[in-house]
Design an enzyme around this catalytic site. Structure first.
Site, PDB file in Angstrom:
ATOM      1  N   LYS A  66       0.864  -1.188   0.000  1.00  0.00           N
ATOM      2  CA  LYS A  66       0.000   0.000   0.000  1.00  0.00           C
ATOM      3  C   LYS A  66       0.895   1.231   0.000  1.00  0.00           C
ATOM      4  O   LYS A  66       1.680   1.441   0.928  1.00  0.00           O
ATOM      5  CB  LYS A  66      -0.915  -0.015   1.221  1.00  0.00           C
ATOM      6  CG  LYS A  66      -1.790   1.229   1.282  1.00  0.00           C
ATOM      7  CD  LYS A  66      -2.835   1.152   2.367  1.00  0.00           C
ATOM      8  CE  LYS A  66      -3.621   2.458   2.413  1.00  0.00           C
ATOM      9  NZ  LYS A  66      -4.675   2.442   3.427  1.00  0.00           N
TER      10      LYS A  66
ATOM     11  N   ARG B 296     -10.888   9.867   1.187  1.00  0.00           N
ATOM     12  CA  ARG B 296     -10.814  10.540   2.490  1.00  0.00           C
ATOM     13  C   ARG B 296     -11.987  11.492   2.652  1.00  0.00           C
ATOM     14  O   ARG B 296     -12.475  11.694   3.765  1.00  0.00           O
ATOM     15  CB  ARG B 296      -9.449  11.224   2.651  1.00  0.00           C
ATOM     16  CG  ARG B 296      -8.333  10.185   2.790  1.00  0.00           C
ATOM     17  CD  ARG B 296      -6.941  10.788   2.938  1.00  0.00           C
ATOM     18  NE  ARG B 296      -5.903   9.754   2.801  1.00  0.00           N
ATOM     19  CZ  ARG B 296      -4.615   9.993   2.604  1.00  0.00           C
ATOM     20  NH1 ARG B 296      -4.185  11.229   2.520  1.00  0.00           N
ATOM     21  NH2 ARG B 296      -3.757   8.991   2.491  1.00  0.00           N
TER      22      ARG B 296
ATOM     23  N   LYS C 147       1.047  10.199   5.332  1.00  0.00           N
ATOM     24  CA  LYS C 147       1.157   8.827   5.837  1.00  0.00           C
ATOM     25  C   LYS C 147       2.467   8.164   5.411  1.00  0.00           C
ATOM     26  O   LYS C 147       2.572   6.938   5.382  1.00  0.00           O
ATOM     27  CB  LYS C 147      -0.070   8.025   5.383  1.00  0.00           C
ATOM     28  CG  LYS C 147      -1.398   8.629   5.882  1.00  0.00           C
ATOM     29  CD  LYS C 147      -2.594   7.700   5.673  1.00  0.00           C
ATOM     30  CE  LYS C 147      -3.864   8.292   6.313  1.00  0.00           C
ATOM     31  NZ  LYS C 147      -5.016   7.362   6.241  1.00  0.00           N
TER      32      LYS C 147
ATOM     33  N   LYS D 163      -2.047  -1.595  -3.895  1.00  0.00           N
ATOM     34  CA  LYS D 163      -2.925  -0.420  -3.840  1.00  0.00           C
ATOM     35  C   LYS D 163      -2.107   0.854  -3.899  1.00  0.00           C
ATOM     36  O   LYS D 163      -1.128   0.952  -3.153  1.00  0.00           O
ATOM     37  CB  LYS D 163      -3.698  -0.487  -2.520  1.00  0.00           C
ATOM     38  CG  LYS D 163      -4.629   0.652  -2.286  1.00  0.00           C
ATOM     39  CD  LYS D 163      -5.273   0.515  -0.941  1.00  0.00           C
ATOM     40  CE  LYS D 163      -6.063   1.775  -0.683  1.00  0.00           C
ATOM     41  NZ  LYS D 163      -6.460   1.924   0.673  1.00  0.00           N
TER      42      LYS D 163
ATOM     43  N   SER E 133     -10.167   5.314  -5.107  1.00  0.00           N
ATOM     44  CA  SER E 133     -11.118   6.399  -5.348  1.00  0.00           C
ATOM     45  C   SER E 133     -10.653   7.376  -6.424  1.00  0.00           C
ATOM     46  O   SER E 133     -11.451   7.825  -7.247  1.00  0.00           O
ATOM     47  CB  SER E 133     -11.376   7.132  -4.032  1.00  0.00           C
ATOM     48  OG  SER E 133     -10.152   7.591  -3.472  1.00  0.00           O
TER      49      SER E 133
ATOM     50  N   TYR F 105     -15.078   0.455  -7.138  1.00  0.00           N
ATOM     51  CA  TYR F 105     -16.361   1.144  -6.928  1.00  0.00           C
ATOM     52  C   TYR F 105     -17.299   0.919  -8.107  1.00  0.00           C
ATOM     53  O   TYR F 105     -18.471   1.233  -8.031  1.00  0.00           O
ATOM     54  CB  TYR F 105     -16.109   2.639  -6.687  1.00  0.00           C
ATOM     55  CG  TYR F 105     -15.223   2.862  -5.477  1.00  0.00           C
ATOM     56  CD1 TYR F 105     -15.735   2.740  -4.189  1.00  0.00           C
ATOM     57  CD2 TYR F 105     -13.861   3.132  -5.616  1.00  0.00           C
ATOM     58  CE1 TYR F 105     -14.920   2.895  -3.077  1.00  0.00           C
ATOM     59  CE2 TYR F 105     -13.036   3.295  -4.517  1.00  0.00           C
ATOM     60  CZ  TYR F 105     -13.570   3.167  -3.249  1.00  0.00           C
ATOM     61  OH  TYR F 105     -12.759   3.302  -2.148  1.00  0.00           O
TER      62      TYR F 105
HETATM   63  C1  PBG Z   1      -7.578   3.761   5.258  1.00  0.00           C
HETATM   64  C2  PBG Z   1      -7.832   3.451   3.825  1.00  0.00           C
HETATM   65  C3  PBG Z   1      -7.624   4.325   2.757  1.00  0.00           C
HETATM   66  C4  PBG Z   1      -8.141   3.688   1.626  1.00  0.00           C
HETATM   67  C5  PBG Z   1      -8.619   2.439   2.035  1.00  0.00           C
HETATM   68  N1  PBG Z   1      -8.398   2.303   3.402  1.00  0.00           N
HETATM   69  C6  PBG Z   1      -7.084   5.699   2.712  1.00  0.00           C
HETATM   70  C7  PBG Z   1      -5.778   6.008   3.283  1.00  0.00           C
HETATM   71  O1  PBG Z   1      -4.924   5.152   3.491  1.00  0.00           O
HETATM   72  O2  PBG Z   1      -5.576   7.184   3.536  1.00  0.00           O
HETATM   73  C8  PBG Z   1      -8.186   4.293   0.258  1.00  0.00           C
HETATM   74  C9  PBG Z   1      -9.213   3.744  -0.680  1.00  0.00           C
HETATM   75  C10 PBG Z   1      -9.492   4.580  -1.864  1.00  0.00           C
HETATM   76  O3  PBG Z   1      -8.858   5.620  -2.145  1.00  0.00           O
HETATM   77  O4  PBG Z   1     -10.415   4.203  -2.615  1.00  0.00           O
HETATM   78  N2  PBG Z   1      -6.630   3.033   5.914  1.00  0.00           N
END
Ligand code: PBG
Length: 332
Positions: free
Chosen positions: A202, A212, A225, A256, A282, A321
């Site tokens: 990730k 978010r 992060k 991801k 997203s 989605y």
């Molecule tokens: C939170 C999480 C995130 C996503 C899934 N779980 C956001 C992040 O790490 O800030 C992102 C999913 C997306 O953008 O569709 N731990």
């Protein structure tokens, strides 16, 4: 594998592209509803659904409507649904206690789905960000995201989800040692068959922006992060992390974001041969939707192509989605 080809004109590769029938015969990978995991946003209330502005077509739904949507998805042949709670800001605290409340939004939604659609697999997200007053996936102590204390909390969160009936636990927090701790917790809690789909590779990505907003975490997040999510420049590191998560007891792994990281999907599959999933996040979704709304691309065709490409890159499935739209398009 060696690819050989006769010299022209003995070989005319266009022959195999000359009709829909021939193209179908030699297609190497195909997309089916079995490949889909549908991420959904849950909010409180009853009979409520509200649009997410930055993700056209995506809704936040109350628990009763989530259960109904899960039943629809099950009827369309979608094998799994993944829950993300939009938590009331008043419930966000520094100790994140709402994360392991047996009656929090996510756990109530799991139980409602299990009633309404017992055959769809329910996946959850394990990370503290929906419950954290500062928007981070782990506890923040003196400005640092602390690892080991966070892992302890994540295990409590995992067990509350498993007790509610979750089938697939999705740790998305990127702390070290979480998968081993969760696996041990599940084993001793009597949840031997609960699977872990680890968000292993990730990346610290700007593609998560619309998400978010959808979960109401963008206002809360202080800083970035990057001390826990991966650097987008790295590839070998993803393989080290995948190897580690498998050794710690992950059943499946995830890459991801998705489309910008297809090279990581391919390396993961070739190196480990385990079930590999990608998350079409997203920002990827929003970009396709926005271009389609402007008439710049054919939204349905790009949706189908973007997902088929995950299969070609070695993925066993995709969190998207678009799941319902794709299942519908595949049927029709
Ligand atoms: C939170 C999480 C995130 C996503 C899934 N779980 C956001 C992040 O790490 O800030 C992102 C999913 C997306 O953008 O569709 N731990």
């Amino acid at each position: 594998m060696k690819s050989t080809i006769a010299p022209f004109p003995a070989a005319r590769p266009r022959r195999l592209r000359s009709s829909p029938a021939l193209r179908a015969m030699v297609r190497e990978t195909t997309l089916t509803p079995d490949d889909l995991i549908w991420p959904v946003f849950v909010r409180d209330g009853e009979g409520v659904e509200e649009p997410v502005a930055s993700m056209p077509g995506v809704l936040r739904r109350s628990v009763d409507l989530i259960a109904k949507s899960a039943a629809d998805a099950q009827a369309m042949g979608i094998p799994a649904i993944c829950l993300f709670p939009y938590t009331d800001p008043a419930l966000k605290t520094e100790d994140c206690a709402e994360a392991w409340n047996p009656d929090n939004l996510c756990n109530r939604a799991i139980r409602a789905i299990k009633q309404a659609a017992p055959d769809i697999a329910v996946m959850t997200d394990v990370a503290l960000d929906p419950y954290n007053i500062n928007g981070h996936d782990g506890f923040v102590v003196d400005g640092e995201i602390v690892n080991d204390e966070t892992v302890e909390a994540l295990v409590k969160m995992t067990l509350a989800q498993a007790e509610s009936g979750a089938d697939i636990i999705g740790p998305s927090d990127m702390m070290d040692g979480r998968v081993a701790a969760m696996r041990a917790g599940l084993e001793s809690g009597g949840f031997q068959n609960v699977t872990i789909l680890s968000y292993t590779a990730k990346y610290a990505s700007a593609y998560y922006g619309p998400f978010r907003d959808a979960v109401g975490a963008s206002g809360a997040l202080k800083g970035d992060k990057k001390t826990y999510q991966m650097d987008p420049g790295n590839s070998d590191e993803a393989l080290r992390l995948i190897g580690r998560d498998l050794q710690e007891g992950a059943d499946m792994i995830m890459v991801k974001p998705g489309q910008p990281y297809l090279d990581i999907c391919r390396r993961a599959k070739d190196t480990f041969g385990v079930p590999v999933f990608a998350y079409q996040v997203s920002g990827e979704y929003a970009m396709i939707k926005a271009a389609a709304q402007n008439g710049w691309i054919d939204g349905t065709k790009v949706m189908m192509e973007s997902l088929a490409c995950f299969k070609r890159a070695g993925c066993d499935g995709v969190l998207t989605y678009f799941a319902q739209d794709v299942a519908q398009a595949l049927q029709g």
